[in-house]
Write a protein that holds these residues in place. Sequence first.
Motif, PDB file in Angstrom:
ATOM      1  N   ALA A  59       0.843  -1.196   0.000  1.00  0.00           N
ATOM      2  CA  ALA A  59       0.000   0.000   0.000  1.00  0.00           C
ATOM      3  C   ALA A  59       0.877   1.245   0.000  1.00  0.00           C
ATOM      4  CB  ALA A  59      -0.917  -0.002   1.215  1.00  0.00           C
ATOM      5  N   PHE A  60       0.512   2.200  -0.838  1.00  0.00           N
ATOM      6  CA  PHE A  60       1.253   3.451  -1.001  1.00  0.00           C
ATOM      7  C   PHE A  60       0.346   4.615  -0.623  1.00  0.00           C
ATOM      8  CE2 PHE A  60       3.105   0.392  -3.773  1.00  0.00           C
ATOM      9  CZ  PHE A  60       4.417   0.765  -4.046  1.00  0.00           C
TER      10      PHE A  60
ATOM     11  N   LEU B 104       4.242   9.552  -4.151  1.00  0.00           N
ATOM     12  CA  LEU B 104       4.213   8.450  -5.102  1.00  0.00           C
ATOM     13  C   LEU B 104       5.295   8.599  -6.175  1.00  0.00           C
ATOM     14  CD1 LEU B 104       2.614   5.850  -5.610  1.00  0.00           C
ATOM     15  CD2 LEU B 104       1.163   7.152  -7.168  1.00  0.00           C
ATOM     16  N   HIS B 105       5.608   9.844  -6.540  1.00  0.00           N
ATOM     17  CA  HIS B 105       6.665  10.087  -7.529  1.00  0.00           C
ATOM     18  C   HIS B 105       8.027   9.559  -7.052  1.00  0.00           C
ATOM     19  CE1 HIS B 105       3.639  12.877  -9.094  1.00  0.00           C
ATOM     20  NE2 HIS B 105       4.280  12.768 -10.247  1.00  0.00           N
ATOM     21  N   ASP B 106       8.180   9.391  -5.739  1.00  0.00           N
ATOM     22  CA  ASP B 106       9.409   8.840  -5.166  1.00  0.00           C
ATOM     23  C   ASP B 106       9.266   7.355  -4.824  1.00  0.00           C
ATOM     24  OD1 ASP B 106      10.589  11.422  -5.207  1.00  0.00           O
ATOM     25  OD2 ASP B 106       9.699  11.890  -3.255  1.00  0.00           O
ATOM     26  N   THR B 107       8.154   7.004  -4.177  1.00  0.00           N
ATOM     27  CA  THR B 107       8.019   5.644  -3.649  1.00  0.00           C
ATOM     28  C   THR B 107       7.768   4.601  -4.729  1.00  0.00           C
ATOM     29  OG1 THR B 107       5.670   6.041  -3.148  1.00  0.00           O
ATOM     30  CG2 THR B 107       7.267   6.392  -1.352  1.00  0.00           C
ATOM     31  N   LEU B 108       7.008   4.950  -5.773  1.00  0.00           N
ATOM     32  CA  LEU B 108       6.707   3.952  -6.802  1.00  0.00           C
ATOM     33  C   LEU B 108       7.942   3.596  -7.641  1.00  0.00           C
ATOM     34  CD1 LEU B 108       4.432   2.144  -7.784  1.00  0.00           C
ATOM     35  CD2 LEU B 108       3.835   3.921  -9.445  1.00  0.00           C
ATOM     36  N   PRO B 109       8.719   4.560  -8.128  1.00  0.00           N
ATOM     37  CA  PRO B 109       9.943   4.174  -8.849  1.00  0.00           C
ATOM     38  C   PRO B 109      10.929   3.395  -7.965  1.00  0.00           C
ATOM     39  CG  PRO B 109       9.386   6.439  -9.353  1.00  0.00           C
ATOM     40  CD  PRO B 109       8.471   6.002  -8.231  1.00  0.00           C
ATOM     41  N   ALA B 110      11.034   3.754  -6.692  1.00  0.00           N
ATOM     42  CA  ALA B 110      11.919   3.013  -5.786  1.00  0.00           C
ATOM     43  C   ALA B 110      11.430   1.577  -5.624  1.00  0.00           C
ATOM     44  CB  ALA B 110      12.005   3.716  -4.431  1.00  0.00           C
ATOM     45  N   PHE B 111      10.114   1.405  -5.531  1.00  0.00           N
ATOM     46  CA  PHE B 111       9.555   0.057  -5.435  1.00  0.00           C
ATOM     47  C   PHE B 111       9.825  -0.715  -6.720  1.00  0.00           C
ATOM     48  CE2 PHE B 111       6.238  -3.063  -6.123  1.00  0.00           C
ATOM     49  CZ  PHE B 111       6.313  -3.805  -4.955  1.00  0.00           C
ATOM     50  N   ALA B 112       9.645  -0.076  -7.858  1.00  0.00           N
ATOM     51  CA  ALA B 112       9.872  -0.741  -9.151  1.00  0.00           C
ATOM     52  C   ALA B 112      11.296  -1.270  -9.244  1.00  0.00           C
ATOM     53  CB  ALA B 112       9.569   0.209 -10.300  1.00  0.00           C
ATOM     54  N   ALA B 113      12.233  -0.553  -8.662  1.00  0.00           N
ATOM     55  CA  ALA B 113      13.642  -0.973  -8.710  1.00  0.00           C
ATOM     56  C   ALA B 113      13.873  -2.276  -7.948  1.00  0.00           C
ATOM     57  CB  ALA B 113      14.531   0.133  -8.141  1.00  0.00           C
ATOM     58  N   ARG B 114      12.962  -2.651  -7.070  1.00  0.00           N
ATOM     59  CA  ARG B 114      13.096  -3.910  -6.322  1.00  0.00           C
ATOM     60  C   ARG B 114      12.889  -5.134  -7.211  1.00  0.00           C
ATOM     61  NH1 ARG B 114       9.439  -3.382  -0.881  1.00  0.00           N
ATOM     62  NH2 ARG B 114      10.111  -1.315  -0.199  1.00  0.00           N
ATOM     63  N   GLY B 115      12.150  -4.963  -8.319  1.00  0.00           N
ATOM     64  CA  GLY B 115      11.902  -6.077  -9.217  1.00  0.00           C
ATOM     65  C   GLY B 115      10.846  -7.049  -8.742  1.00  0.00           C
TER      66      GLY B 115
END
Length: 162
Positions: free
Chosen positions: A58-59, A81-92
């Motif tokens: 949850a974001f 979200l502009h920070d948390t979603l790309p950081a999450f995406a980097a987790r794979g």
Amino acid sequence: MSRLESFIRRLEAQRRCLDWAAQAIAGYPGAVLELGLGNGRTYDHLRHRLGPARAIFAFDRQLAAHPDCVPPPGLLLLGELHDTLPAFAARGVAVALVHADLGSGDRAASAALAGWLGPQLRRLAAPGCLVLSDQRLGEPGLAVQALPDGVPADRYFAYRCA
């Protein structure tokens, strides 16, 4: 139509879409993303429909959820979200479903956020990932899906990642 009637119709459409999505991803591996935790109602609904084996991330900008609807540690991502979603995406992390409930009532701001979100989802979601949104996401690579019966057009939006 009164604002109360409109609110009820929106929640009924949202519930139908969430129930449909929960069935649609059964047997499809991956996590679920709840973009816009808010008070936690849709997170809680998904948690009940999907069961404890499915991780739901949850974001939100800040925690405002009912205490019974707060995700466990590690599954709540607070901040812009502009920070948390790309950081999450980097987790794979493999993602089976994204539910984006980000509309703010400010049409221009909601449209801008939806415009930003579409390309982010293409980078984040695996092929076949289902996306539900309260905003139209006009993004290549997101194939429009028919809404469940009883959901009026333009009330909610469903996509599959190509």
